[in-house]
Design a protein around this motif. Sequence first.
Motif, PDB file in Angstrom:
ATOM      1  N   LEU A  31      47.556  37.673  -0.115  1.00 12.60           N
ATOM      2  CA  LEU A  31      46.295  38.362  -0.355  1.00 12.60           C
ATOM      3  C   LEU A  31      46.485  39.806   0.083  1.00 12.60           C
ATOM      4  O   LEU A  31      46.850  40.064   1.236  1.00 12.60           O
ATOM      5  N   MET A  32      46.224  40.763  -0.845  1.00 11.98           N
ATOM      6  CA  MET A  32      46.551  42.162  -0.586  1.00 11.98           C
ATOM      7  C   MET A  32      45.349  43.060  -0.861  1.00 11.98           C
ATOM      8  O   MET A  32      44.549  42.773  -1.760  1.00 11.98           O
ATOM      9  N   PHE A  33      45.264  44.176  -0.105  1.00  9.93           N
ATOM     10  CA  PHE A  33      44.117  45.083  -0.182  1.00  9.93           C
ATOM     11  C   PHE A  33      44.629  46.511  -0.294  1.00  9.93           C
ATOM     12  O   PHE A  33      45.434  46.961   0.528  1.00  9.93           O
ATOM     13  N   GLY A  34      44.136  47.277  -1.310  1.00  9.81           N
ATOM     14  CA  GLY A  34      44.526  48.673  -1.448  1.00  9.81           C
ATOM     15  C   GLY A  34      44.764  49.041  -2.894  1.00  9.81           C
ATOM     16  O   GLY A  34      44.265  48.398  -3.821  1.00  9.81           O
ATOM     17  N   ARG A  35      45.525  50.111  -3.097  1.00  9.91           N
ATOM     18  CA  ARG A  35      45.912  50.538  -4.450  1.00  9.91           C
ATOM     19  C   ARG A  35      47.133  49.725  -4.868  1.00  9.91           C
ATOM     20  O   ARG A  35      48.176  49.779  -4.204  1.00  9.91           O
ATOM     21  N   GLY A  89      50.626  57.272  -4.536  1.00 11.78           N
ATOM     22  CA  GLY A  89      49.939  56.907  -5.773  1.00 11.78           C
ATOM     23  C   GLY A  89      50.505  55.702  -6.477  1.00 11.78           C
ATOM     24  O   GLY A  89      49.816  55.081  -7.293  1.00 11.78           O
ATOM     25  N   ARG A  90      51.742  55.349  -6.203  1.00  9.08           N
ATOM     26  CA  ARG A  90      52.316  54.195  -6.884  1.00  9.08           C
ATOM     27  C   ARG A  90      51.813  52.875  -6.283  1.00  9.08           C
ATOM     28  O   ARG A  90      51.443  51.969  -7.002  1.00  9.08           O
ATOM     29  N   GLN A  91      51.786  52.822  -4.952  1.00  7.59           N
ATOM     30  CA  GLN A  91      51.255  51.645  -4.270  1.00  7.59           C
ATOM     31  C   GLN A  91      50.846  52.046  -2.852  1.00  7.59           C
ATOM     32  O   GLN A  91      51.491  52.882  -2.240  1.00  7.59           O
ATOM     33  N   ALA A  92      49.788  51.416  -2.359  1.00  9.59           N
ATOM     34  CA  ALA A  92      49.364  51.610  -0.969  1.00  9.59           C
ATOM     35  C   ALA A  92      48.493  50.423  -0.589  1.00  9.59           C
ATOM     36  O   ALA A  92      47.293  50.414  -0.839  1.00  9.59           O
ATOM     37  N   PHE A  93      49.118  49.399  -0.030  1.00  9.04           N
ATOM     38  CA  PHE A  93      48.356  48.198   0.281  1.00  9.04           C
ATOM     39  C   PHE A  93      48.874  47.537   1.551  1.00  9.04           C
ATOM     40  O   PHE A  93      50.004  47.740   1.978  1.00  9.04           O
ATOM     41  N   VAL A  94      47.998  46.704   2.137  1.00 11.26           N
ATOM     42  CA  VAL A  94      48.336  45.878   3.287  1.00 11.26           C
ATOM     43  C   VAL A  94      47.788  44.481   3.011  1.00 11.26           C
ATOM     44  O   VAL A  94      46.802  44.325   2.266  1.00 11.26           O
ATOM     45  N   GLY A  95      48.438  43.467   3.572  1.00 15.72           N
ATOM     46  CA  GLY A  95      47.948  42.129   3.302  1.00 15.72           C
ATOM     47  C   GLY A  95      48.593  41.075   4.161  1.00 15.72           C
ATOM     48  O   GLY A  95      49.359  41.368   5.093  1.00 15.72           O
ATOM     49  N   GLY A 124      54.584  30.270   9.139  1.00 14.48           N
ATOM     50  CA  GLY A 124      54.726  30.627   7.727  1.00 14.48           C
ATOM     51  C   GLY A 124      53.857  31.772   7.266  1.00 14.48           C
ATOM     52  O   GLY A 124      53.749  32.031   6.057  1.00 14.48           O
ATOM     53  N   LEU A 125      53.227  32.507   8.193  1.00  9.93           N
ATOM     54  CA  LEU A 125      52.342  33.612   7.855  1.00  9.93           C
ATOM     55  C   LEU A 125      53.002  34.939   8.207  1.00  9.93           C
ATOM     56  O   LEU A 125      53.591  35.090   9.271  1.00  9.93           O
ATOM     57  N   HIS A 126      52.886  35.926   7.277  1.00  9.78           N
ATOM     58  CA  HIS A 126      53.458  37.253   7.491  1.00  9.78           C
ATOM     59  C   HIS A 126      52.415  38.327   7.187  1.00  9.78           C
ATOM     60  O   HIS A 126      51.593  38.172   6.274  1.00  9.78           O
ATOM     61  N   ALA A 127      52.464  39.404   7.957  1.00  6.81           N
ATOM     62  CA  ALA A 127      51.745  40.621   7.603  1.00  6.81           C
ATOM     63  C   ALA A 127      52.670  41.460   6.733  1.00  6.81           C
ATOM     64  O   ALA A 127      53.858  41.590   7.019  1.00  6.81           O
ATOM     65  N   ILE A 128      52.143  42.034   5.640  1.00  3.71           N
ATOM     66  CA  ILE A 128      52.959  42.814   4.707  1.00  3.71           C
ATOM     67  C   ILE A 128      52.270  44.138   4.398  1.00  3.71           C
ATOM     68  O   ILE A 128      51.048  44.261   4.499  1.00  3.71           O
ATOM     69  N   PHE A 129      53.061  45.133   4.023  1.00  7.35           N
ATOM     70  CA  PHE A 129      52.493  46.398   3.552  1.00  7.35           C
ATOM     71  C   PHE A 129      53.508  47.101   2.659  1.00  7.35           C
ATOM     72  O   PHE A 129      54.715  46.860   2.738  1.00  7.35           O
ATOM     73  N   THR A 130      53.002  47.978   1.794  1.00  7.23           N
ATOM     74  CA  THR A 130      53.847  48.854   0.985  1.00  7.23           C
ATOM     75  C   THR A 130      53.151  50.198   0.832  1.00  7.23           C
ATOM     76  O   THR A 130      51.948  50.252   0.549  1.00  7.23           O
ATOM     77  N   LEU A 131      53.893  51.279   1.045  1.00  2.00           N
ATOM     78  CA  LEU A 131      53.452  52.646   0.762  1.00  2.00           C
ATOM     79  C   LEU A 131      54.496  53.256  -0.162  1.00  2.00           C
ATOM     80  O   LEU A 131      55.657  53.382   0.219  1.00  2.00           O
ATOM     81  N   GLU A 132      54.091  53.621  -1.388  1.00  2.00           N
ATOM     82  CA  GLU A 132      55.065  54.092  -2.372  1.00  2.00           C
ATOM     83  C   GLU A 132      54.540  55.340  -3.069  1.00  2.00           C
ATOM     84  O   GLU A 132      53.421  55.352  -3.599  1.00  2.00           O
ATOM     85  N   SER A 133      55.358  56.395  -3.088  1.00  2.00           N
ATOM     86  CA  SER A 133      54.970  57.688  -3.629  1.00  2.00           C
ATOM     87  C   SER A 133      55.775  58.017  -4.877  1.00  2.00           C
ATOM     88  O   SER A 133      56.992  57.810  -4.915  1.00  2.00           O
TER      89      SER A 133
END
Length: 365
Positions: free
Chosen positions: A121-125, A106-112, A80-89
């Motif tokens: 739980l997420m870390f970044g912009r 600048g819109r989003q840049a996180f990993v969690g 039930g655990l996933h690694a996630i990320f988003t990079l959005e410009s």
Amino acid sequence: MKSQISTRSFKAFFAFGIGFCCTAHAQSSVTLYGIVDSGVTFANHSAVPPGSSGTQFALGTGSRQNSRWGFTGKEDLGNGLHAIFTLESGMAMNTGALQQGGRLFGRQAFVGLESSSYGALMFGRQQVPMYRYGLALDPLNYSSFGFSAQDAQFVGRADNAVSYLGHYGPFELNALYSFGYESVAASVPVPGAFRVGKQFDFGGRYVQGPLNLTFTYEQRQGLAVASADNSERRYLLGGSYKIEKATLYGGYELLLNDINTTLVASPPQYMVFGGVRYLVTPALDVAAATYYHSYRNVSAHALSTGLNADYWLSKRTALYTNVTYVINSSKAAMSATGWGTPIAVTTAATGANQLAIAVGVMHKF
């Protein structure tokens, strides 16, 4: 259309000369997505350039939804655990320039990490809770004359942020802490000055059937040592209720601010808002909204009333019209896109009422 990168695929080089390689294993995916939006904007009683109060026309960008492109991905780690990320410009369609202070993502840049049992739980912009929950409260559905014009923190993001998002039955909770929420305009965090640039947010909503009830709180400290003990504090309470083809909206925001350097952009005030959105046909939806502001420090008030219509040519492409009329008291200078916003077409002269119209096309991919 969304693109999927499947088992053991390899992708090299995506935008702006940055190499991006991804080997995606079983039950993993990376999705490319975006929105492009542009059109013509009209506004009267403009105060730009300084000393003017005339009518202006311009090619606008993001009048319905801000243009963007990005990648989001998820990898199944098991149990039930996933690694996630988003990079959005974010980008301006009329010039091609990067937005959000020139940041590439600048819109989003996180990993969690995301757990099906315990939340994410997420870390970044990241988007602040006001942004995450505001869309479901805005009758104008985040057009440029909607919530973002009433308070820029409705589309706020925080650098250097750690956030938690969890779901508990009909309840959703979101908390965020930033070690320095604005790293382009200021050098944060500052060694030895713990409070400089710190931000703390929490919020939640209850969604059950047609009912949505939302509350958020946000506190941002000053970006300099001299203003670190001062803060902007925002309280938001609102809700929506769906009745067949119509959705009703209403709510209240209180903004308290004792940071002198941000008083122009974020004057202390309260705002009351309400409106309705109606699905006329599967291809056409219309909305009407009113936002009333009472400003404290300048003893002024403003009333912004807007209309929005979207006509969908397909599932991905829409024609839109946004119309708003702002009534300012003698000391108020709110424009169709907000108080103190440096947008040439819509910056209003003090005490002047303003009519603004945007007509354009939006495409999602």
